[in-house]
Design a protein around this motif. Sequence first.
Motif, PDB file in Angstrom:
ATOM      1  N   ARG A 105       0.818  -1.208   0.000  1.00 52.31           N
ATOM      2  CA  ARG A 105       0.000   0.000   0.000  1.00 52.31           C
ATOM      3  C   ARG A 105       0.850   1.255   0.000  1.00 52.31           C
ATOM      4  NH1 ARG A 105      -4.607  -1.281  -1.772  1.00 52.31           N
ATOM      5  NH2 ARG A 105      -5.502   0.603  -0.886  1.00 52.31           N
ATOM      6  N   LEU A 160      -6.235   8.142   5.023  1.00 57.09           N
ATOM      7  CA  LEU A 160      -5.751   7.803   3.684  1.00 57.09           C
ATOM      8  C   LEU A 160      -6.611   6.730   3.032  1.00 57.09           C
ATOM      9  CD1 LEU A 160      -1.897   7.703   4.365  1.00 57.09           C
ATOM     10  CD2 LEU A 160      -3.275   9.634   3.535  1.00 57.09           C
ATOM     11  N   TYR A 161      -6.879   5.650   3.751  1.00 54.89           N
ATOM     12  CA  TYR A 161      -7.737   4.597   3.213  1.00 54.89           C
ATOM     13  C   TYR A 161      -8.269   3.747   4.361  1.00 54.89           C
ATOM     14  CZ  TYR A 161      -3.635   1.522   3.742  1.00 54.89           C
ATOM     15  OH  TYR A 161      -2.569   0.811   4.246  1.00 54.89           O
ATOM     16  N   TRP A 289      -4.898   6.423  -2.958  1.00 56.64           N
ATOM     17  CA  TRP A 289      -4.461   5.239  -2.230  1.00 56.64           C
ATOM     18  C   TRP A 289      -5.252   4.007  -2.601  1.00 56.64           C
ATOM     19  CZ3 TRP A 289      -0.172   5.111   0.834  1.00 56.64           C
ATOM     20  CH2 TRP A 289       0.404   6.322   1.151  1.00 56.64           C
TER      21      TRP A 289
END
Length: 294
Positions: A105, A160-161, A289
Amino acid sequence: MEMNQVRYFVALCETLNFTKAAEACGVAQPSLTKAIQKLEEELGGPLFVRERTLTHLSDLGRLMRPHLEAVFHASESAKLEARSFGTLEKGRVRVGVMCTIGATRLVGFLKRFRTALPSVEVGLRDAPGREVLTLLMEGELDCALLGIPDLPDRVEARPLYRERYTVAFAPGHRFEAMDAVPLKELDQEDYLNRVNCEYSQYFDTLGIPDPADVRVCYESEREDWIQAMILAGLGCAVMPEFLPMLPGIATRPLIEPELSRTVSLASVAGRRHSPALREFMALARRYEWGGPAR
């Protein structure tokens, strides 16, 4: 001792002429002469022997020359480093990464950052989440990728995710027939405990007990050992959705309740950011992301 005295001394060593040394330094000769005299007073003796048509270093001057030249060059180097740092020609960002966050990631973002700012060095340090948080708060890290609940008020976290928690198991396990695994189905299952896993903290945040009563067979801090034991059929484990898996490991999302974590880029509020860190965080905010919606 002042830096202009050191600079004038080095110039005079190179020219052995007061007029030429003053011109090289961009000052009037009387100013240079006065600064050299003051330096000689501070060092306790003449640094140059002045004759009618010849100026040369005294014994004290020859002794002091390498030391003062080192001071001068260190000062010039520091100025150059500072200018490079301020213009992003050079810099370093210290990034903490929670050890349960999969590298896949992150590498795409790091590649993008390298393309944008190739001269900025990024130092990565992975550790359990709470340890990374402590290092961040103590100033040992500039920013950190974290996926733990209940961060301190001083920490600014930009999501971010998001990723779900899954159960990982060997092929042929009864979970393979399920599209998703209710958490209660883990009851009395042989279980491999990932020591650094933070998913149980989310139950604490929700204020509910963990409904699964598993049989812990082994535990380890290392993801590769846990996954190797999963493949060997020694038990199952709860893992983040995007954690890289060894080939052959099967996973199903956990439900009832469905648990997920948000991975955020964290920094300490009020702490000054270097130019390199500002660019790093700005690019992280713009970067796609992927994964489920935040």
